[in-house]
Design an enzyme around this catalytic site. Structure first.
Site, PDB file in Angstrom:
ATOM      1  N   ASP A  36       9.220  33.153  13.577  1.00 60.15           N
ATOM      2  CA  ASP A  36       8.419  32.195  14.331  1.00 60.15           C
ATOM      3  C   ASP A  36       6.959  32.174  13.884  1.00 60.15           C
ATOM      4  O   ASP A  36       6.190  31.329  14.328  1.00 60.15           O
ATOM      5  CB  ASP A  36       8.480  32.513  15.837  1.00 60.15           C
ATOM      6  CG  ASP A  36       9.709  31.907  16.491  1.00 60.15           C
ATOM      7  OD1 ASP A  36      10.555  31.389  15.745  1.00 60.15           O
ATOM      8  OD2 ASP A  36       9.822  31.949  17.722  1.00 60.15           O
ATOM      9  N   ASP A 299      -3.793 -12.680  -2.217  1.00 56.68           N
ATOM     10  CA  ASP A 299      -2.909 -11.517  -2.340  1.00 56.68           C
ATOM     11  C   ASP A 299      -2.277 -11.168  -1.005  1.00 56.68           C
ATOM     12  O   ASP A 299      -1.070 -10.919  -0.921  1.00 56.68           O
ATOM     13  CB  ASP A 299      -3.693 -10.309  -2.869  1.00 56.68           C
ATOM     14  CG  ASP A 299      -4.056 -10.451  -4.333  1.00 56.68           C
ATOM     15  OD1 ASP A 299      -3.248 -11.053  -5.075  1.00 56.68           O
ATOM     16  OD2 ASP A 299      -5.124  -9.988  -4.733  1.00 56.68           O
ATOM     17  N   GLY A 434       7.521  -3.197  -4.074  1.00 57.25           N
ATOM     18  CA  GLY A 434       8.808  -3.877  -4.145  1.00 57.25           C
ATOM     19  C   GLY A 434       8.796  -4.998  -5.172  1.00 57.25           C
ATOM     20  O   GLY A 434       9.755  -5.193  -5.919  1.00 57.25           O
ATOM     21  N   MET A 435       7.667  -5.747  -5.256  1.00 58.26           N
ATOM     22  CA  MET A 435       7.550  -6.817  -6.237  1.00 58.26           C
ATOM     23  C   MET A 435       7.522  -6.238  -7.656  1.00 58.26           C
ATOM     24  O   MET A 435       8.109  -6.779  -8.587  1.00 58.26           O
ATOM     25  CB  MET A 435       6.277  -7.618  -5.984  1.00 58.26           C
ATOM     26  CG  MET A 435       6.204  -8.240  -4.593  1.00 58.26           C
ATOM     27  SD  MET A 435       4.599  -9.030  -4.316  1.00 58.26           S
ATOM     28  CE  MET A 435       4.701  -9.376  -2.565  1.00 58.26           C
TER      29      MET A 435
END
Length: 513
Positions: A36, A299, A434-435
């Protein structure tokens, strides 16, 4: 208490240890079995601290189980008192000591009689509260202890400072970008000609807590830690507090206007000059924060209508939900938090900014929700980062719990006007990723790995043969996961075990019909 292989918020004693290790010359002793005490290693690694973490484990072993714990706990308190000479020693229970029904309050009382240091028992219910709730309670308990002591000793000075001043409550170790946020809020108050009275618990001395009532107001930047202390000051000393999260251009302006109202109210009482912060808000919004300008750029407009999912602690999840929806035109399909104790506030804050809300501390449910939503980007904790990687969804980390890569050495606040820039960058770059991957697919980039079936749940889906796998790999990355899931759903509905190219086209015809 909960048995799980992964949790968003740790056990209660971790919250107590975080508060203790944030303060100057405070030592924590936890009554726990070996294992712990991982907090020491975790803090040293993540915060890159040069000093040893001021926390000691009073180990529960077979001798303790046979003879009891009192002698060992008291001996450990006295040993640390002689070695470290701390101002305060906090004795914190754990789930193990609670199961053993150890009377740690009695141990702390006995040790405080013998020790030169102040000794208190962290009074938190380890069965009912998590790490963040325990941290909030421990901080309030420590503050109350020292103010009550000063009141009994008649050394408590309740006169406020001549100039406007504020306490910053809730900055502490292992917080998400807390150190950077603290610097940014110091700069903000300096720009507003407001003195910083004290910052607690991070870097604060318990002997200086008696000076907290001297401030004009308390600033609480996070919902998770500091609210109980602020409410205590409001009840006992009539001190106002501001809990509007100064994150994002809109809420940043609202927070400053609330500060202005409180300062002007107290200025009448103290015969000080009234302030007008509107020119400051206008200047910072237009010239320091680039987020307002960026939100109107081509953008950012390319992101309009894109869908995202947000999940994290109540503070960051609520703010990161509002910023894309309100300031960038991004649709938030799901948002949620693991802070179930703050569910009502969370729902009130994000009302109208998202389609659906999920309040849970179960990461499996969060993963299933993300898989159903199929967002263009995902913002969450380290767990959501893993989920996004498995589901091939662009992702960004905006909330703790996090790993070491999110304890950046550079200056990256999320609060204040500089914070608006730091938030806009990862939001835009996560979608842009992603692009970028689409272009890499198109022109032959790094994506040469074999396509794997990704699902949030553990059930085994239909099997793809080599021809269908090859056909699936020809689909652009940004649409591939959706086609894969739709095809598998079609196969399950039809009872098809093996997916061929013909099954793919049949699924396409049904779904496009």
């Amino acid at each position: 208490m909960k048995l799980a292989h992964w949790m968003y918020a740790g056990p209660a004693h971790i919250g107590t240890l975080r508060v203790a290790s944030s303060s100057k010359n405070v030592h924590a002793i936890m009554h726990a079995p070996l294992g712990d005490d991982y907090f020491n290693v975790m803090r040293s690694m993540l915060e890159r601290e040069r000093d040893f973490t001021p926390a000691t484990a009073s180990t529960v072993d077979r001798h303790v189980l046979a003879r009891g714990s009192q002698e060992k706990v008291v001996d450990n308190v006295l040993r640390k008192d002689k070695e470290e000479r701390p101002d305060l020693i906090i004795l914190t229970p754990t789930c193990t000591s609670s199961i053993l029904q150890e009377d740690l309050q009695n141990f702390a009382d006995r040790a405080s009689i013998i020790s030169d240091s102040n000794v208190i028992f962290a009074d938190v219910d380890h069965y009912r509260v998590n790490e963040l709730q325990a941290a909030d309670r421990t901080l309030e308990q420590v503050v109350r202890y020292y103010l009550d002591r000063s009141h009994r000793q008649e050394t408590l000075d309740q006169s406020v400072t001549d100039a406007p001043s504020a306490n910053l409550i809730g900055i502490f170790t292992l917080g998400f970008h807390n150190q950077h946020d603290c610097r940014e809020l110091r700069r903000l108050l300096r720009d507003l000609d407001i003195e910083m009275n004290q910052v607690i618990p991070e870097g604060g001395s318990v002997e200086d807590l008696k000076n907290l009532p001297k401030a004009w107001l308390n600033l609480i930047p996070y919902r998770e830690v500091g609210l109980m202390t602020a409410m205590y000051f409001e009840k006992e000393f009539g001190m106002p507090y501001i809990s509007t999260i100064p994150m994002g251009a809109v809420d940043m302006a609202e927070c400053i206007r609330q500060i202005q109202r409180y300062v002007n109210t107290l200025a009448h009482i103290s015969s000080s000059k009234e302030v007008d912060y509107e020119p400051y808000i206008d200047g910072q919004t237009r010239f320091v924060s680039q987020a307002a300008w960026f939100s109107r750029s081509i953008d950012c407009q390319n992101l309009t209508g894109k869908e995202t999912v947000v999940f994290g602690d109540a503070t960051h999840a609520a703010s990161i939900t509002k910023i894309p929806a309100r300031e960038m035109g991004i649709r938030v399909s799901y948002t949620g938090t693991y802070c179930e104790n703050d569910a009502e506030w969370f729902k009130e804050q994000i009302q109208g900014f998202c389609d659906e809300i999920l309040i849970t501390d179960d990461h499996i449910k969060v993963g299933d929700m993300i898989a159903r939503a199929e967002p263009s980007a995902l913002f969450g904790t380290q767990m959501e980062r893993h989920i996004g990687k498995r589901l091939d969804i662009p992702r960004g980390v905006i909330s703790s719990p996090v790993h070491i890569q999110n304890f950046s050495l550079g200056y990256r606040p999320f609060l204040g006007y500089e914070g608006t820039n730091q938030i806009a960058d990862p939001v835009y770059n996560t979608f842009a990723l992603g692009m970028e991957d689409h272009l890499l697919d198109l022109f032959g980039g790094h994506d040469t790995k074999e396509i794997m079936t990704k699902s949030s749940s553990t059930d085994i889906g239909p099997i793809w043969n080599s021809e269908s796998r090859l056909e699936l790999s020809k689909i652009p990355r940004f649409a591939r996961s959706k086609v894969e899931r739709n095809t598998e759903q079609f196969a399950r509905q039809k009872g098809i075990v093996n997916i061929t190219v013909e099954v793919m086209y049949a699924a396409k015809e049904v779904l496009n019909a």
